[in-house]
Design an enzyme around this catalytic site. Structure first.
Site, short mmCIF file in Angstrom:
data_model
loop_
_atom_site.label_atom_id
_atom_site.label_comp_id
_atom_site.label_asym_id
_atom_site.label_seq_id
_atom_site.Cartn_x
_atom_site.Cartn_y
_atom_site.Cartn_z
N ASP A 1 0.85 -1.19 0.00
CA ASP A 1 0.00 0.00 0.00
C ASP A 1 0.89 1.24 0.00
OD1 ASP A 1 -1.73 2.22 1.20
OD2 ASP A 1 -3.19 0.58 1.05
N ILE A 2 0.52 2.26 -0.75
CA ILE A 2 1.33 3.49 -0.81
C ILE A 2 1.18 4.34 0.45
CG2 ILE A 2 1.39 3.57 -3.34
CD1 ILE A 2 -0.74 5.81 -3.17
N GLN B 1 -15.82 1.58 0.28
CA GLN B 1 -14.89 1.09 -0.74
C GLN B 1 -14.47 2.26 -1.61
OE1 GLN B 1 -16.54 -1.95 -3.27
NE2 GLN B 1 -14.57 -2.41 -4.21
N HIS C 1 -10.36 -5.93 -3.62
CA HIS C 1 -9.04 -5.98 -3.03
C HIS C 1 -9.18 -6.26 -1.55
CE1 HIS C 1 -10.37 -1.79 -2.69
NE2 HIS C 1 -9.54 -1.63 -1.66
#
Length: 129
Positions: free
Chosen positions: A40-41, A108, A114
């Site tokens: 994850d960024i 979401q 995901h």
């Protein structure tokens, strides 16, 4: 028994579709025929990995209803493999939290299935009493 037919609207321009097409780079943790896992960024824990199926599925219920058996097996196996790679599986680590948000009430943000695997430190209680 009659089954209600649901219409799932997949948006081909979502960020995960772009990642799958190679238009946006990612920090890949694992990839198989059916799934891509990447960091994850904006990580919320020392380990924060997203795992997406390679098919056009909006949510987990969409995937469960319409994906082929080999897609489901390959995706679920990828989740297990990522947990092993991160050493968060309860057989060799301290556990993890897995989250899959769906739709508006689930908040979401990306309309592509995901799951988030969060580990490496305590995630705290889901619901405070």
């Amino acid at each position: 028994m009659l089954h209600k037919i649901m219409a799932y609207k997949y948006e081909d321009d979502n960020i995960f579709a772009k990642i799958l097409r190679g238009e946006i780079p990612n920090d890949t943790v694992l990839e198989n025929e059916y799934a891509l896992a990447f960091r994850d960024i904006n990580p919320q824990r020392p380990h924060h990995v997203l795992i997406i199926p390679k098919g056009r599925y909006v949510s987990f219920d969409h995937f469960a209803k319409e994906a082929a058996d080999d897609q489901i097996i390959g995706y679920i196996q990828a989740i297990g493999a990522v947990c092993d790679l991160l050493n968060v599986s309860i057989d060799n680590g301290d556990g993890f939290r897995m989250i899959a948000n769906s739709g508006q009430h689930g908040v979401q943000e990306v309309p592509h299935l995901h799951v988030h695997i969060l580990g490496g430190s305590s995630c705290g209680k889901m619901i405070q009493s």
